[in-house]
Design a protein around this motif. Sequence first.
Motif, short mmCIF file in Angstrom:
data_model
loop_
_atom_site.label_atom_id
_atom_site.label_comp_id
_atom_site.label_asym_id
_atom_site.label_seq_id
_atom_site.Cartn_x
_atom_site.Cartn_y
_atom_site.Cartn_z
N CYS A 81 -5.64 5.62 1.12
CA CYS A 81 -4.59 4.62 1.08
C CYS A 81 -4.98 3.75 -0.06
CB CYS A 81 -4.77 3.53 2.35
SG CYS A 81 -3.79 2.18 2.22
N HIS B 68 0.71 -1.10 -0.04
CA HIS B 68 0.10 0.14 -0.22
C HIS B 68 0.85 1.28 -0.02
CE1 HIS B 68 1.07 -0.83 4.16
NE2 HIS B 68 0.99 0.68 4.33
N TYR C 210 -3.53 9.83 7.30
CA TYR C 210 -4.55 10.00 6.10
C TYR C 210 -5.61 10.83 6.04
CZ TYR C 210 -2.28 5.28 4.76
OH TYR C 210 -1.20 4.22 4.36
N HIS D 53 1.37 5.72 1.07
CA HIS D 53 1.17 6.72 1.82
C HIS D 53 1.35 8.00 1.09
CE1 HIS D 53 2.61 3.11 3.81
NE2 HIS D 53 1.90 3.55 5.07
#
Length: 240
Positions: free
Chosen positions: A192, A104, A184, A106
Amino acid sequence: MPRDNMASLIQRVAKQARITFRGPAPGPGFGENLHRLQQLLNEVRAEDLHLVPRGPAAVPGAGCSRAGAVAGAVPPVSYMHICETESFSMGVFLLRSGACIPLHDHPGMNGMLKVLYGSLRVACLDPLPPAAPPGARRRALLRSRQLCTPASPPCLLSPHTDNLHQIDAVDGPAAFLDILAPPYDPENGRDCHYYRLLEAPAGPAADPHALPREVWLVETPQAADFWCGGEPYPGPKVSP
Protein backbone atom coordinates in the motif's frame (compact mmCIF):
# COMPACT_ATOMS: atom_id res chain seq x y z
CA MET A 1 -33.12 -8.74 13.50
CA PRO A 2 -31.20 -10.47 10.69
CA ARG A 3 -33.25 -11.83 7.85
CA ASP A 4 -33.78 -15.60 7.86
CA ASN A 5 -31.30 -16.35 5.09
CA MET A 6 -28.57 -14.05 6.37
CA ALA A 7 -26.64 -16.73 8.23
CA SER A 8 -25.58 -17.97 4.79
CA LEU A 9 -25.38 -14.72 2.79
CA ILE A 10 -21.85 -13.72 3.82
CA GLN A 11 -20.78 -17.32 3.20
CA ARG A 12 -22.27 -17.10 -0.29
CA VAL A 13 -20.43 -13.81 -0.84
CA ALA A 14 -17.13 -15.49 0.10
CA LYS A 15 -17.85 -18.48 -2.14
CA GLN A 16 -18.66 -16.23 -5.09
CA ALA A 17 -15.51 -14.16 -4.44
CA ARG A 18 -13.45 -17.36 -4.58
CA ILE A 19 -15.09 -18.30 -7.89
CA THR A 20 -14.72 -14.80 -9.34
CA PHE A 21 -11.05 -14.36 -8.47
CA ARG A 22 -9.79 -17.94 -8.84
CA GLY A 23 -7.81 -17.12 -11.96
CA PRO A 24 -6.28 -14.16 -13.79
CA ALA A 25 -8.72 -11.35 -14.54
CA PRO A 26 -10.16 -10.68 -16.96
CA GLY A 27 -10.65 -14.28 -18.04
CA PRO A 28 -13.47 -16.44 -19.34
CA GLY A 29 -16.60 -15.73 -17.33
CA PHE A 30 -14.95 -13.04 -15.17
CA GLY A 31 -17.45 -10.32 -16.03
CA GLU A 32 -20.44 -12.56 -15.33
CA ASN A 33 -18.97 -13.78 -12.03
CA LEU A 34 -18.09 -10.24 -10.99
CA HIS A 35 -21.65 -9.14 -11.67
CA ARG A 36 -23.00 -11.99 -9.55
CA LEU A 37 -20.64 -11.06 -6.73
CA GLN A 38 -21.76 -7.44 -6.97
CA GLN A 39 -25.41 -8.55 -6.72
CA LEU A 40 -24.73 -10.62 -3.59
CA LEU A 41 -22.66 -7.88 -1.99
CA ASN A 42 -25.42 -5.38 -2.63
CA GLU A 43 -27.75 -7.46 -0.43
CA VAL A 44 -25.53 -7.35 2.66
CA ARG A 45 -26.67 -5.17 5.56
CA ALA A 46 -25.07 -4.35 8.93
CA GLU A 47 -27.43 -6.64 10.83
CA ASP A 48 -26.44 -9.56 8.60
CA LEU A 49 -22.94 -9.35 10.12
CA HIS A 50 -24.28 -8.67 13.64
CA LEU A 51 -23.05 -5.09 13.51
CA VAL A 52 -24.80 -2.27 15.36
CA PRO A 53 -24.16 1.34 14.30
CA ARG A 54 -22.07 3.04 16.95
CA GLY A 55 -22.04 6.43 18.58
CA PRO A 56 -19.77 9.24 17.39
CA ALA A 57 -16.82 8.28 19.60
CA ALA A 58 -17.13 4.51 19.71
CA VAL A 59 -14.74 2.34 17.74
CA PRO A 60 -12.82 0.41 20.41
CA GLY A 61 -9.55 -0.91 19.04
CA ALA A 62 -7.82 -4.11 20.05
CA GLY A 63 -4.41 -2.78 19.25
CA CYS A 64 -2.74 -0.55 16.70
CA SER A 65 -1.05 -1.68 13.51
CA ARG A 66 1.01 1.47 13.16
CA ALA A 67 4.27 1.82 15.04
CA GLY A 68 4.27 4.93 17.14
CA ALA A 69 0.53 5.10 17.75
CA VAL A 70 -0.21 6.33 21.25
CA ALA A 71 -0.73 3.43 23.65
CA GLY A 72 -4.35 3.18 24.72
CA ALA A 73 -5.54 5.68 22.11
CA VAL A 74 -8.68 4.82 20.17
CA PRO A 75 -7.71 4.31 16.53
CA PRO A 76 -9.55 6.37 13.92
CA VAL A 77 -10.22 3.19 11.93
CA SER A 78 -10.65 -0.44 13.01
CA TYR A 79 -10.70 -3.62 10.95
CA MET A 80 -12.65 -6.85 11.46
CA HIS A 81 -11.02 -9.72 9.60
CA ILE A 82 -13.53 -12.16 8.10
CA CYS A 83 -11.43 -14.41 5.84
CA GLU A 84 -8.47 -14.50 3.49
CA THR A 85 -7.20 -16.85 0.79
CA GLU A 86 -4.42 -16.50 -1.77
CA SER A 87 -6.93 -14.99 -4.18
CA PHE A 88 -8.90 -12.54 -2.02
CA SER A 89 -9.38 -11.04 1.45
CA MET A 90 -12.62 -9.88 3.06
CA GLY A 91 -13.29 -7.81 6.17
CA VAL A 92 -15.10 -4.83 7.64
CA PHE A 93 -13.61 -1.37 8.16
CA LEU A 94 -15.16 0.81 10.89
CA LEU A 95 -14.50 4.55 10.81
CA ARG A 96 -15.05 6.93 13.71
CA SER A 97 -16.94 10.14 13.03
CA GLY A 98 -14.71 12.40 10.97
CA ALA A 99 -12.16 9.64 10.28
CA CYS A 100 -10.43 9.35 6.93
CA ILE A 101 -8.60 6.51 5.19
CA PRO A 102 -6.04 8.60 3.30
CA LEU A 103 -5.53 8.49 -0.44
CA HIS A 104 -3.88 5.14 -1.22
CA ASP A 105 -3.52 2.57 -3.99
CA HIS A 106 -4.14 -1.14 -4.58
CA PRO A 107 -1.36 -2.24 -6.99
CA GLY A 108 -2.56 -4.92 -9.42
CA MET A 109 -5.70 -5.55 -7.36
CA ASN A 110 -9.46 -5.60 -7.81
CA GLY A 111 -11.64 -4.33 -5.00
CA MET A 112 -15.25 -3.93 -3.87
CA LEU A 113 -16.63 -1.69 -1.12
CA LYS A 114 -20.17 -1.89 0.30
CA VAL A 115 -21.34 0.59 2.95
CA LEU A 116 -23.02 -1.13 5.91
CA TYR A 117 -23.99 1.92 7.95
CA GLY A 118 -23.29 5.63 7.95
CA SER A 119 -22.18 7.71 4.97
CA LEU A 120 -18.84 7.75 3.17
CA ARG A 121 -17.35 10.24 0.75
CA VAL A 122 -15.24 8.22 -1.72
CA ALA A 123 -12.84 9.99 -4.08
CA CYS A 124 -11.48 7.83 -6.92
CA LEU A 125 -8.46 8.56 -9.10
CA ASP A 126 -6.50 6.92 -11.93
CA PRO A 127 -2.73 7.41 -12.30
CA LEU A 128 -1.67 8.74 -15.68
CA PRO A 129 1.54 7.89 -17.53
CA PRO A 130 4.39 8.26 -17.26
CA ALA A 131 5.19 6.70 -13.89
CA ALA A 132 7.19 8.88 -11.50
CA PRO A 133 9.95 7.91 -9.04
CA PRO A 134 9.13 7.99 -5.30
CA GLY A 135 8.88 11.53 -3.99
CA ALA A 136 8.26 13.07 -7.41
CA ARG A 137 5.00 14.53 -8.62
CA ARG A 138 2.89 12.39 -10.91
CA ARG A 139 -0.17 13.08 -13.00
CA ALA A 140 -3.53 11.53 -12.15
CA LEU A 141 -7.15 11.83 -13.19
CA LEU A 142 -9.59 12.67 -10.41
CA ARG A 143 -12.55 10.71 -11.76
CA SER A 144 -15.23 11.05 -9.12
CA ARG A 145 -16.24 12.10 -5.62
CA GLN A 146 -19.38 10.29 -4.53
CA LEU A 147 -21.42 10.00 -1.37
CA CYS A 148 -22.04 6.33 -0.55
CA THR A 149 -24.66 5.02 1.88
CA PRO A 150 -26.12 1.57 2.61
CA ALA A 151 -28.57 2.20 -0.24
CA SER A 152 -25.71 2.71 -2.73
CA PRO A 153 -24.46 -0.13 -4.95
CA PRO A 154 -20.96 -1.46 -4.20
CA CYS A 155 -18.02 0.66 -5.33
CA LEU A 156 -15.74 -1.22 -7.71
CA LEU A 157 -12.06 -0.76 -8.47
CA SER A 158 -9.77 -2.56 -10.87
CA PRO A 159 -5.99 -2.54 -11.38
CA HIS A 160 -6.46 0.25 -13.96
CA THR A 161 -9.64 2.13 -12.99
CA ASP A 162 -10.42 3.87 -9.67
CA ASN A 163 -7.41 2.09 -8.18
CA LEU A 164 -6.51 5.05 -5.98
CA HIS A 165 -9.08 6.29 -3.53
CA GLN A 166 -9.68 8.21 -0.32
CA ILE A 167 -12.53 7.34 2.06
CA ASP A 168 -14.00 9.84 4.54
CA ALA A 169 -16.72 9.26 7.13
CA VAL A 170 -19.42 11.93 6.74
CA ASP A 171 -21.67 13.17 9.57
CA GLY A 172 -20.95 10.32 11.98
CA PRO A 173 -19.35 6.89 12.20
CA ALA A 174 -19.52 4.49 9.26
CA ALA A 175 -18.64 0.92 8.32
CA PHE A 176 -18.08 -0.87 5.04
CA LEU A 177 -17.51 -4.42 3.85
CA ASP A 178 -14.29 -4.65 1.84
CA ILE A 179 -13.06 -7.27 -0.65
CA LEU A 180 -9.58 -7.10 -2.20
CA ALA A 181 -8.39 -9.54 -4.85
CA PRO A 182 -5.67 -10.58 -4.54
CA PRO A 183 -4.80 -9.41 -0.99
CA TYR A 184 -1.99 -7.01 -0.21
CA ASP A 185 1.38 -8.80 -0.37
CA PRO A 186 4.50 -6.60 -0.21
CA GLU A 187 6.78 -9.50 -1.16
CA ASN A 188 4.93 -9.79 -4.48
CA GLY A 189 4.75 -6.09 -5.26
CA ARG A 190 1.33 -5.44 -3.74
CA ASP A 191 2.17 -2.96 -0.99
CA CYS A 192 0.00 0.00 0.00
CA HIS A 193 1.30 3.45 -0.97
CA TYR A 194 -0.10 6.74 0.30
CA TYR A 195 -0.44 9.97 -1.67
CA ARG A 196 -1.20 13.64 -1.23
CA LEU A 197 -3.34 15.36 -3.83
CA LEU A 198 -2.00 18.54 -5.39
CA GLU A 199 -4.48 20.35 -7.59
CA ALA A 200 -3.09 21.01 -11.07
CA PRO A 201 -2.97 24.65 -12.20
CA ALA A 202 -6.23 25.51 -13.93
CA GLY A 203 -6.88 27.96 -16.71
CA PRO A 204 -8.94 31.09 -16.01
CA ALA A 205 -12.08 29.49 -17.50
CA ALA A 206 -11.68 26.11 -15.79
CA ASP A 207 -14.28 24.92 -13.30
CA PRO A 208 -12.38 23.77 -10.17
CA HIS A 209 -15.27 21.44 -9.26
CA ALA A 210 -15.67 19.80 -12.68
CA LEU A 211 -14.97 16.08 -12.86
CA PRO A 212 -13.10 14.29 -14.23
CA ARG A 213 -10.07 16.57 -14.14
CA GLU A 214 -6.31 16.22 -14.09
CA VAL A 215 -4.46 16.66 -10.79
CA TRP A 216 -0.99 16.05 -9.41
CA LEU A 217 -0.10 13.51 -6.73
CA VAL A 218 2.98 13.04 -4.59
CA GLU A 219 3.72 9.83 -2.66
CA THR A 220 3.96 10.38 1.10
CA PRO A 221 4.59 8.29 4.22
CA GLN A 222 1.59 7.02 6.14
CA ALA A 223 0.08 9.98 8.01
CA ALA A 224 1.01 10.24 11.68
CA ASP A 225 -2.63 10.59 12.72
CA PHE A 226 -3.82 7.53 10.79
CA TRP A 227 -3.56 3.96 11.98
CA CYS A 228 -5.84 0.96 12.00
CA GLY A 229 -6.78 -1.08 15.04
CA GLY A 230 -8.33 -4.53 15.06
CA GLU A 231 -11.34 -6.07 16.72
CA PRO A 232 -13.19 -9.40 16.50
CA TYR A 233 -15.67 -10.06 13.74
CA PRO A 234 -19.04 -10.90 15.38
CA GLY A 235 -20.91 -12.23 12.36
CA PRO A 236 -21.59 -15.68 10.89
CA LYS A 237 -18.57 -17.92 10.42
CA VAL A 238 -17.15 -17.96 6.90
CA SER A 239 -15.20 -20.77 5.25
CA PRO A 240 -14.07 -19.58 1.81
